[in-house]
Write an enzyme that holds these catalytic residues in place. Structure first.
Site, PDB file in Angstrom:
ATOM      1  N   CYS A   2       0.823  -1.204   0.000  1.00 58.40           N
ATOM      2  CA  CYS A   2       0.000   0.000   0.000  1.00 58.40           C
ATOM      3  C   CYS A   2       0.863   1.262   0.000  1.00 58.40           C
ATOM      4  O   CYS A   2       1.984   1.262   0.475  1.00 58.40           O
ATOM      5  CB  CYS A   2      -0.870   0.029   1.247  1.00 58.40           C
ATOM      6  N   ARG A  27       5.228  -0.203  -6.417  1.00 58.22           N
ATOM      7  CA  ARG A  27       5.130  -1.041  -5.221  1.00 58.22           C
ATOM      8  C   ARG A  27       4.084  -2.139  -5.385  1.00 58.22           C
ATOM      9  O   ARG A  27       4.028  -3.056  -4.578  1.00 58.22           O
ATOM     10  CB  ARG A  27       4.740  -0.169  -4.015  1.00 58.22           C
ATOM     11  N   TRP A  74      -2.913  -2.599  -1.520  1.00 57.96           N
ATOM     12  CA  TRP A  74      -2.528  -3.993  -1.827  1.00 57.96           C
ATOM     13  C   TRP A  74      -3.290  -4.801  -0.796  1.00 57.96           C
ATOM     14  O   TRP A  74      -2.989  -4.758   0.399  1.00 57.96           O
ATOM     15  CB  TRP A  74      -1.013  -4.116  -1.687  1.00 57.96           C
ATOM     16  N   ASN A  98      -1.813   2.202   5.931  1.00 62.52           N
ATOM     17  CA  ASN A  98      -0.969   1.046   5.588  1.00 62.52           C
ATOM     18  C   ASN A  98      -0.736   0.269   6.865  1.00 62.52           C
ATOM     19  O   ASN A  98      -0.558   0.869   7.929  1.00 62.52           O
ATOM     20  CB  ASN A  98       0.402   1.501   5.068  1.00 62.52           C
ATOM     21  N   GLY A  99      -0.664  -1.051   6.776  1.00 60.19           N
ATOM     22  CA  GLY A  99      -0.417  -1.865   7.966  1.00 60.19           C
ATOM     23  C   GLY A  99      -1.618  -2.739   8.254  1.00 60.19           C
ATOM     24  O   GLY A  99      -2.516  -2.890   7.427  1.00 60.19           O
ATOM     25  N   GLU A 479      16.758 -24.986  -4.208  1.00 61.50           N
ATOM     26  CA  GLU A 479      16.408 -23.572  -4.363  1.00 61.50           C
ATOM     27  C   GLU A 479      17.655 -22.736  -4.683  1.00 61.50           C
ATOM     28  O   GLU A 479      17.612 -21.840  -5.519  1.00 61.50           O
ATOM     29  CB  GLU A 479      15.688 -23.084  -3.086  1.00 61.50           C
ATOM     30  N   LYS A 483      18.062 -20.550  -8.061  1.00 61.64           N
ATOM     31  CA  LYS A 483      18.331 -19.100  -8.065  1.00 61.64           C
ATOM     32  C   LYS A 483      19.520 -18.802  -8.956  1.00 61.64           C
ATOM     33  O   LYS A 483      19.506 -17.859  -9.734  1.00 61.64           O
ATOM     34  CB  LYS A 483      18.634 -18.579  -6.642  1.00 61.64           C
ATOM     35  N   GLU A 486      18.723 -19.390 -12.824  1.00 70.51           N
ATOM     36  CA  GLU A 486      17.752 -18.527 -13.511  1.00 70.51           C
ATOM     37  C   GLU A 486      18.235 -17.088 -13.687  1.00 70.51           C
ATOM     38  O   GLU A 486      17.802 -16.414 -14.605  1.00 70.51           O
ATOM     39  CB  GLU A 486      16.381 -18.562 -12.820  1.00 70.51           C
ATOM     40  N   HIS A 502      25.726 -41.605  -6.336  1.00 68.53           N
ATOM     41  CA  HIS A 502      25.042 -42.443  -7.330  1.00 68.53           C
ATOM     42  C   HIS A 502      25.098 -41.823  -8.725  1.00 68.53           C
ATOM     43  O   HIS A 502      24.311 -42.176  -9.593  1.00 68.53           O
ATOM     44  CB  HIS A 502      23.585 -42.671  -6.904  1.00 68.53           C
ATOM     45  N   LYS A 601       7.155 -13.232 -14.360  1.00 60.52           N
ATOM     46  CA  LYS A 601       6.846 -13.251 -12.931  1.00 60.52           C
ATOM     47  C   LYS A 601       5.680 -14.182 -12.642  1.00 60.52           C
ATOM     48  O   LYS A 601       5.687 -14.886 -11.641  1.00 60.52           O
ATOM     49  CB  LYS A 601       6.554 -11.826 -12.445  1.00 60.52           C
TER      50      LYS A 601
HETATM   51  C1  F6R Z   1      11.791 -18.921  -9.292  1.00 54.26           C
HETATM   52  C2  F6R Z   1      10.425 -18.518  -9.554  1.00 54.26           C
HETATM   53  C3  F6R Z   1       9.495 -19.511 -10.163  1.00 54.26           C
HETATM   54  C4  F6R Z   1       8.145 -19.482  -9.430  1.00 54.26           C
HETATM   55  C5  F6R Z   1       7.142 -20.400 -10.144  1.00 54.26           C
HETATM   56  C6  F6R Z   1       5.829 -20.457  -9.394  1.00 54.26           C
HETATM   57  O1  F6R Z   1      12.516 -17.888  -8.720  1.00 54.26           O
HETATM   58  O2  F6R Z   1      10.045 -17.413  -9.294  1.00 54.26           O
HETATM   59  O3  F6R Z   1      10.036 -20.797 -10.131  1.00 54.26           O
HETATM   60  O4  F6R Z   1       8.349 -19.892  -8.113  1.00 54.26           O
HETATM   61  O5  F6R Z   1       6.909 -19.925 -11.442  1.00 54.26           O
HETATM   62  O6  F6R Z   1       5.271 -19.201  -9.261  1.00 54.26           O
HETATM   63  P1  F6R Z   1       4.092 -18.923  -8.230  1.00 54.26           P
HETATM   64  O7  F6R Z   1       4.661 -19.111  -6.856  1.00 54.26           O
HETATM   65  O8  F6R Z   1       3.679 -17.508  -8.489  1.00 54.26           O
HETATM   66  O9  F6R Z   1       3.024 -19.908  -8.515  1.00 54.26           O
END
Ligand code: F6R
Length: 606
Positions: A2, A27, A74, A98-99, A479, A483, A486, A502, A601
């Site tokens: 927000c 934001r 938000w 906000n909050g 993970e 990271k 990607e 293995h 995203k």
């Molecule tokens: C990795 C990443 C993707 C998402 C995946 C699922 O950094 O961002 O692997 O985690 O596309 O996305 P959501 O969580 O939005 O369903």
């Protein structure tokens, strides 16, 4: 997240408020609105959607005035729609907030007894009513009295129709900055909103308040004692401010994790009784006790969070768990027995594979629970009940803060279900008390960013990485590898450490950096052996160890020390250096870490 803007001066304020809101768009938000003071009262206009829609919609002729407040919302409590959007008006009072007001339900009941009627589902509307209820001619005094009744966090801007030109602001846990101008003064949750008007600002601290009029700024605390504040000069440009001074959203979001983890558990834990309440779950104790099997559906980083959840739920709540790639689940013939619940984990709440898998589970009779970040997203709406992770908008394409918030929620769920099955109150208390220390421990890791940068400098030009972990640190290895690949386009694999022998062990030679997660937990003795195996083949060992561990340090080329914590909470800490390592390597290679190639995203196509 927000955003708030307030302006009082001598010029038409509506266009300036819209401009301020536009500068807060980065934001993330789902609805917006403005409230203007006019001689006959207040005029409020708000709607769901984008600022440009609000601008087109605005009855400009009717929105004239020289003092007003505005907000981008938000959603946290209640869907994103016009009624829930801010500012909230009750009679002569309008408020942008906000909050989260944690005790809003009990305040609402008390106000309803006095005859107040509520239109929205929000906690903020309750605060607007409370201020009106406390008003006896001086707005700041009413705000002070109201805030003393409130539990939770707030950054607020309030106006009253009977006090022209006056905006009252207050802060606790949610930022608020005052812009000091000439013949006009400003209030905002973020300097970006007011930078076009002034660079002279006062940052409010928690429990502080401000009253602004066109020619005056008066700062006090909530007890009405005067507080002298320094006026500071902003030297950053807008782009830097939107990223909070960080070069990329990803690193900003990595650094937000002490706060976002806190936001995930705030108001949901009962550390004195070792229990948890998750209001959104809408399951009775009987239903919780009768969960026989959990299927977790997710993709990518959310799937990794699900794997951590599997370890936690099986070990501590004694419930069988399967973690499924959503894209695979939906095309199989999954068996859903009575007593099976499906946990759908998705930051965006819009990932099509996850959504379709959830729909399939529903068709087959499973109860569906969504763990999402984006309020009002499709998964949040279509799941029968759910829990929001409250991480705020995640803009960097590589997910970081959402992951730790998802793991936090899975930890809470484990305690909730475990306490209904076998877990003692003492165990619950120990975990929840330690959970409250995790944000501080993560901050300690973030403060080591430069040490991790130095490791990144050594390995930035390597083409392959291996990540190893055992137990709940295995998903963290996955993970860490995800990271790195990607955002830096380096090939990286995560493996359960014992599985290395293995196959992947064939790859180990002096050119292979191996990141090994060796925190002192249940798997420690075993993973020591795996580190020896890498060392015997002259692989380069970057170990993540618990502070004070000299044994693994002696076998490693580089050591990253993490603060000691409970086994159950370790993944929340071990993931932080891996996020930082991936980030630093990518930046050193000159990559745009916020917009990695080929990635989106929210993946809304199959
Ligand atoms: C990795 C990443 C993707 C998402 C995946 C699922 O950094 O961002 O692997 O985690 O596309 O996305 P959501 O969580 O939005 O369903």
């Amino acid at each position: 997240m927000c955003g708030i803007v307030g302006i009082t001066g001598s010029r038409e304020v509506a266009p300036m408020l819209i401009e301020g809101l536009r500068r807060l768009e980065y934001r993330g938000y789902d609805s917006a609105g403005i409230a203007i003071q006019q001689p006959g009262g207040l005029r409020v206009h708000k709607r769901q959607g984008k600022i440009k829609d609000l601008e087109v919609d605005l009855p400009w002729e009717e929105m004239q005035g020289i003092c007003g407040i505005a907000h981008t919302r938000w959603a946290t409590h209640g869907e994103p729609n016009r009624v829930n959007a801010h500012p909230h008006q009750f009679g002569p009072v309008a408020l942008a907030h906000n909050g989260i007001i944690e005790n809003f339900s009990s305040l609402k009941i008390q106000l309803e007894k006095k005859g107040h009627e509520f239109l929205s589902e929000t906690d903020t509307e309750v605060l607007a009513h409370l201020i009106e209820d406390q008003y006896d001619g001086v707005l700041e005094a009413a705000v002070q009295r109201a805030l003393k009744l409130v539990e939770g966090t707030y950054g607020i801007a309030v106006i009253h129709e009977a006090e022209p030109g006056k905006i009252v602001g207050a802060r606790r846990g949610s930022p608020l900055v005052v812009g000091v101008g000439k013949g006009a003064n400003y209030l905002a949750s973020d300097v970006a909103a007011i930078l076009g008007h002034t660079r002279q600002v006062i940052y409010l601290d928690d429990w502080e308040m401000v009253v602004i009029t066109p020619d005056d700024v008066v700062t006090t605390n909530i007890n009405n004692e005067a507080v002298a504040k320094e006026v500071e000069e902003i030297t950053w440009d807008l782009d830097q401010i939107q990223k909070g001074g960080y070069p990329y959203y990803m690193i900003k979001e990595i650094n937000e994790q002490p706060m976002t983890i806190h936001d995930a558990f705030r108001g949901r834990i009962l550390p004195d009784s070792g229990d948890v309440k998750l209001g959104g779950l809408q399951l009775t104790d009987w239903e919780l006790r009768n969960i026989r099997r959990i299927i977790i559906l997710a993709c990518g980083t959310s799937w990794h969070a699900g794997l951590v959840g599997e370890y936690l739920l099986e070990e501590y709540a004694q419930i069988p768990v399967e973690v499924e790639y959503a894209s695979e689940f939906r095309y199989r013939s999954p068996i859903i027995d009575p007593g099976t619940i499906c946990l759908t984990i998705s930051q965006s709440g819009e990932t099509i594979d996850t959504l379709e898998a959830m729909r399939e589970a529903k068709r087959r009779g499973a109860k569906t629970i969504g763990i999402t970040n984006v309020v009002g997203s499709t998964i949040a709406r279509e799941s029968e009940c759910g829990v929001y992770i409250h991480a705020g908008p995640e803009i960097g394409v590589a997910s970081t803060k959402a992951f730790t918030s998802q793991v936090t929620i899975l930890t809470l769920l484990t305690i909730l279900l475990g306490r209904r099955n076998n877990l003692s109150a003492e165990f619950g208390m120990r975990v929840l008390q330690e959970l409250q220390r995790i944000p501080g421990k993560i901050q300690k890791m973030l403060d080591m960013s430069d040490d991790i940068l130095r490791i990144a400098e050594v390995y930035k030009d390597h083409s392959n990485f291996l990540y190893l972990g055992r137990g709940p640190n295995f998903p963290i290895a996955l993970e860490g590898a995800l990271k790195l690949k990607e955002i830096s386009y380096i090939h990286a694999e995560g493996y359960p450490a014992a599985e290395m022998k293995h196959g992947p062990i064939a790859l180990i030679d002096p050119n292979m950096p191996v990141v090994v997660l060796c925190s002192r937990d249940g798997s420690y003795e075993k993973i020591k052996g795996n580190v020896q195996e890498v060392r015997a083949r002259k692989g380069k060992i970057i170990s993540v160890v618990t502070e004070g561990d000299e044994e693994i340090a002696a076998l490693s080329d580089h050591v990253i020390s993490i603060p000691e914590t409970l086994d159950m909470l370790t993944p929340l800490v071990t993931v932080i250096p891996l996020q930082l390592l991936a980030y630093h390597i990518a930046v050193l290679r000159g990559e745009d870490v916020d917009q990695p190639r080929n990635l989106a995203k929210a993946v809304t196509v199959e």
